[in-house]
Design a protein around this motif. Structure first.
Motif, PDB file in Angstrom:
ATOM      1  N   PHE A 259       0.859  -1.168   0.000  1.00 40.71           N
ATOM      2  CA  PHE A 259       0.000   0.000   0.000  1.00 40.71           C
ATOM      3  C   PHE A 259       0.903   1.228   0.000  1.00 40.71           C
ATOM      4  O   PHE A 259       1.685   1.434   0.928  1.00 40.71           O
ATOM      5  CB  PHE A 259      -0.923   0.006   1.215  1.00 40.71           C
ATOM      6  N   VAL A 260       0.800   2.001  -1.055  1.00 42.59           N
ATOM      7  CA  VAL A 260       1.662   3.167  -1.229  1.00 42.59           C
ATOM      8  C   VAL A 260       0.870   4.426  -0.896  1.00 42.59           C
ATOM      9  O   VAL A 260      -0.184   4.676  -1.484  1.00 42.59           O
ATOM     10  CB  VAL A 260       2.193   3.262  -2.671  1.00 42.59           C
ATOM     11  N   GLY A 261       1.383   5.209   0.058  1.00 44.67           N
ATOM     12  CA  GLY A 261       0.792   6.513   0.328  1.00 44.67           C
ATOM     13  C   GLY A 261       1.503   7.548  -0.509  1.00 44.67           C
ATOM     14  O   GLY A 261       2.729   7.641  -0.496  1.00 44.67           O
ATOM     15  N   SER A 262       0.751   8.322  -1.286  1.00 44.78           N
ATOM     16  CA  SER A 262       1.360   9.346  -2.126  1.00 44.78           C
ATOM     17  C   SER A 262       0.667  10.673  -1.870  1.00 44.78           C
ATOM     18  O   SER A 262      -0.299  10.755  -1.108  1.00 44.78           O
ATOM     19  CB  SER A 262       1.241   8.972  -3.611  1.00 44.78           C
ATOM     20  N   TYR A 267      -2.436   3.731  -3.086  1.00 47.95           N
ATOM     21  CA  TYR A 267      -2.425   2.832  -4.230  1.00 47.95           C
ATOM     22  C   TYR A 267      -2.013   1.436  -3.788  1.00 47.95           C
ATOM     23  O   TYR A 267      -1.231   1.285  -2.846  1.00 47.95           O
ATOM     24  CB  TYR A 267      -1.488   3.371  -5.315  1.00 47.95           C
ATOM     25  N   THR A 268      -2.553   0.434  -4.467  1.00 50.07           N
ATOM     26  CA  THR A 268      -2.267  -0.957  -4.117  1.00 50.07           C
ATOM     27  C   THR A 268      -1.414  -1.605  -5.182  1.00 50.07           C
ATOM     28  O   THR A 268      -1.588  -1.376  -6.384  1.00 50.07           O
ATOM     29  CB  THR A 268      -3.567  -1.763  -3.929  1.00 50.07           C
ATOM     30  N   VAL A 269      -0.466  -2.443  -4.726  1.00 48.21           N
ATOM     31  CA  VAL A 269       0.475  -3.117  -5.609  1.00 48.21           C
ATOM     32  C   VAL A 269       0.500  -4.594  -5.229  1.00 48.21           C
ATOM     33  O   VAL A 269       0.685  -4.937  -4.057  1.00 48.21           O
ATOM     34  CB  VAL A 269       1.884  -2.516  -5.471  1.00 48.21           C
ATOM     35  N   ASP A 270       0.292  -5.457  -6.194  1.00 52.62           N
ATOM     36  CA  ASP A 270       0.340  -6.901  -5.970  1.00 52.62           C
ATOM     37  C   ASP A 270       1.802  -7.351  -5.987  1.00 52.62           C
ATOM     38  O   ASP A 270       2.504  -7.190  -6.983  1.00 52.62           O
ATOM     39  CB  ASP A 270      -0.453  -7.631  -7.060  1.00 52.62           C
ATOM     40  N   TYR A 278       3.331  -5.370  -9.259  1.00 53.42           N
ATOM     41  CA  TYR A 278       2.661  -4.569 -10.276  1.00 53.42           C
ATOM     42  C   TYR A 278       1.463  -3.847  -9.676  1.00 53.42           C
ATOM     43  O   TYR A 278       0.825  -4.310  -8.729  1.00 53.42           O
ATOM     44  CB  TYR A 278       2.209  -5.438 -11.462  1.00 53.42           C
ATOM     45  N   PHE A 279       1.180  -2.690 -10.250  1.00 53.08           N
ATOM     46  CA  PHE A 279       0.086  -1.829  -9.807  1.00 53.08           C
ATOM     47  C   PHE A 279      -1.272  -2.513 -10.011  1.00 53.08           C
ATOM     48  O   PHE A 279      -1.500  -3.157 -11.031  1.00 53.08           O
ATOM     49  CB  PHE A 279       0.133  -0.527 -10.590  1.00 53.08           C
ATOM     50  N   VAL A 280      -2.169  -2.343  -9.019  1.00 55.41           N
ATOM     51  CA  VAL A 280      -3.507  -2.909  -9.128  1.00 55.41           C
ATOM     52  C   VAL A 280      -4.562  -1.809  -9.208  1.00 55.41           C
ATOM     53  O   VAL A 280      -5.382  -1.770 -10.119  1.00 55.41           O
ATOM     54  CB  VAL A 280      -3.825  -3.849  -7.940  1.00 55.41           C
ATOM     55  N   SER A 281      -4.562  -0.882  -8.232  1.00 60.07           N
ATOM     56  CA  SER A 281      -5.617   0.127  -8.210  1.00 60.07           C
ATOM     57  C   SER A 281      -5.200   1.282  -7.320  1.00 60.07           C
ATOM     58  O   SER A 281      -4.131   1.276  -6.709  1.00 60.07           O
ATOM     59  CB  SER A 281      -6.920  -0.484  -7.679  1.00 60.07           C
ATOM     60  N   GLY A 282      -6.095   2.266  -7.216  1.00 52.07           N
ATOM     61  CA  GLY A 282      -5.801   3.412  -6.372  1.00 52.07           C
ATOM     62  C   GLY A 282      -7.047   4.101  -5.860  1.00 52.07           C
ATOM     63  O   GLY A 282      -8.149   3.934  -6.393  1.00 52.07           O
ATOM     64  N   PHE A 283      -6.847   4.851  -4.788  1.00 52.99           N
ATOM     65  CA  PHE A 283      -7.891   5.723  -4.241  1.00 52.99           C
ATOM     66  C   PHE A 283      -7.306   7.120  -4.202  1.00 52.99           C
ATOM     67  O   PHE A 283      -6.280   7.352  -3.562  1.00 52.99           O
ATOM     68  CB  PHE A 283      -8.289   5.277  -2.836  1.00 52.99           C
ATOM     69  N   ASN A 326     -10.495  -2.500  -6.186  1.00 51.30           N
ATOM     70  CA  ASN A 326     -11.574  -1.512  -6.127  1.00 51.30           C
ATOM     71  C   ASN A 326     -11.727  -0.961  -4.708  1.00 51.30           C
ATOM     72  O   ASN A 326     -12.710  -1.256  -4.022  1.00 51.30           O
ATOM     73  CB  ASN A 326     -12.896  -2.146  -6.603  1.00 51.30           C
ATOM     74  N   PRO A 327     -10.774  -0.153  -4.224  1.00 53.81           N
ATOM     75  CA  PRO A 327     -10.895   0.429  -2.878  1.00 53.81           C
ATOM     76  C   PRO A 327     -12.128   1.333  -2.791  1.00 53.81           C
ATOM     77  O   PRO A 327     -12.424   2.092  -3.728  1.00 53.81           O
ATOM     78  CB  PRO A 327      -9.604   1.247  -2.730  1.00 53.81           C
TER      79      PRO A 327
END
Length: 415
Positions: A259-262, A267-270, A278-283, A326-327
């Motif tokens: 879980f990346v805080g920007s 954003y979530t990374v598998d 690899y990138f999955v999704s983001g809020f 899908n957060p």
């Protein structure tokens, strides 16, 4: 070896275009003057010594019976914390360029400006440097907010990097020189089964099996630590095309998900394949500063606006991450000056700077209930199974858990 690119131009925007200081005149202005050091000097200064005090901002990291205080750009202070009521300061690693660490088993991984260093800590009285991965980290020094102009005449030579800035009064540029001062940096590019520890919510290093992940402003770096004494850089994963241009700030791992805080969201990374995340999704939200922690299917984000963090209203966001692709936002709690945070046993702890430590009932994550406030100047927390560790300005305070969301102070370390 990968090329080190310091994206200084991204942070060297002009600010504070007027100057009202009594020391200023119409002819002078504040300039950010780079501090340049040689890599040879930085690398030769690494050493391990006896315990010492510090007066530097920092982060906390805990593994088994040891507590590490990472004093920013100073070194790593090591405490024997087997008894949290009487922590003992036992050693110090002099590491001028340190900002983050991770520990796996008998090995400690730390940055030193642009290098990744590996220390053998199997004997805390005889810590040794066993590996240096040179030019493996991107380091961008913090630009002074009160500077009106950048002194682009100071440029690092071969084997040198910019480690920071001083602010000096210089002759105010005029005419075409003003445009040069604003744009000079646009093209600037310089070569600049084991127990795994727990960092605070501002951590930028995480370990997943035999991979060490680090983040810089716009990408995820992957190191192979299968054999720690032969650690090597594996790959870099650029993610700006996914993340909408926000700068990465924090990194949290739960099982095989990062879980990346920007500055623009979470954003979530598998990372199931540890060496090929690899990138999955983001809020997304408006620009702000935001560490993130996760427990189970719920993520908690502090969003602090104002100053360099943006203009969004201070708040805590609660996100359902049952489906990491899908957060979903569950709730928002307005809160002044939130910094780091931690979650344990249905209790959310939020460090709110001079506004104190806030203790929330988070059993119903969609409806946080504030239960207690402790008058501390606090920036981050680590809730362990046994007790709570809180870091503030030059202090580390440890608390025991009590009934009804209460805390009892066990000890306080003055740094």
């Amino acid at each position: 070896m990968k090329k080190i690119t310091m994206l200084i131009a991204a942070v060297f925007a002009m600010t504070l275009l007027s100057c009202n200081s009594d020391e200023a005149s119409e002819e002078t202005a504040k300039f950010a003057v780079p501090v340049v050091k040689s890599l040879q000097e930085i690398r030769s200064s690494v050493s391990v010594g006896t315990a010492r005090q510090t007066h530097s901002d920092g982060k906390i990291y805990v593994v088994e019976d040891y507590l590490f205080y990472i004093a920013k750009e100073s070194g790593i202070h090591i405490f024997n914390n087997a008894n949290p009521a009487t922590p003992a300061n036992i050693a110090f690693i002099n590491l001028e360029g340190v900002h983050d660490i991770s520990v796996k088993g008998n090995y400690l991984f730390a940055d030193n400006y642009v290098d990744l260093l590996v220390f053998d800590i199997s004997d805390m009285q005889n810590i040794t440097l066993v590996k240096t991965v040179e030019n493996a980290i991107v380091f961008t020094p913090a630009y002074p907010e009160d500077a009106e102009f950048y002194d682009y005449t100071v440029v690092p030579g071969e084997g040198e990097i910019i480690t920071g800035f001083t602010v000096e009064w210089q002759q105010r540029p005029e005419g075409q020189e003003i445009f040069l001062a604003e744009s000079a940096l646009a093209g600037f590019d310089s070569a600049n089964s084991a127990a795994i520890g727990t960092g605070g919510s501002y951590a930028r290093f995480q370990i997943n099996n035999n991979a060490l992940y680090t983040i810089d402003a716009y990408k995820l770096n992957v190191f192979n630590i299968t054999n720690p004494e032969d650690t090597f850089f594996d790959k870099e994963v650029y993610m700006t095309q996914w993340f909408g241009g926000g700068e990465f700030e924090t990194l949290f791992i739960q099982k095989e998900t990062l879980f990346v805080g920007s500055t623009t969201g979470m954003y979530t990374v598998d990372a199931t394949d540890e060496f090929n995340p690899y990138f999955v999704s983001g809020f997304s939200h408006a620009t702000a500063c935001d560490p993130v922690v996760v427990f189970g299917n719920t993520a908690y984000i502090t969003v602090r606006g104002g100053s360099s963090c943006g203009a969004i209203e201070d708040q805590v966001n609660v996100i359902d991450v049952t489906d990491i692709s899908n957060p979903i936002l569950l709730s928002t709690y307005l809160l002044d000056q939130p910094y780091g945070l931690g979650i344990k046993n249905g209790i959310l702890y939020v460090a709110c700077g001079t506004n104190g430590l806030k203790v929330f009932n988070a059993v119903n994550s969609a409806n946080l209930v504030l239960e207690n406030t402790y008058a501390l100047d606090v920036k981050d927390v680590i809730p362990l199974d046994s007790h709570l560790i809180v870091v503030g300005n030059n202090t580390i305070t440890q608390f025991g858990y009590g009934p009804n969301f209460t805390l009892t102070q066990l000890s306080q370390i003055t740094l």
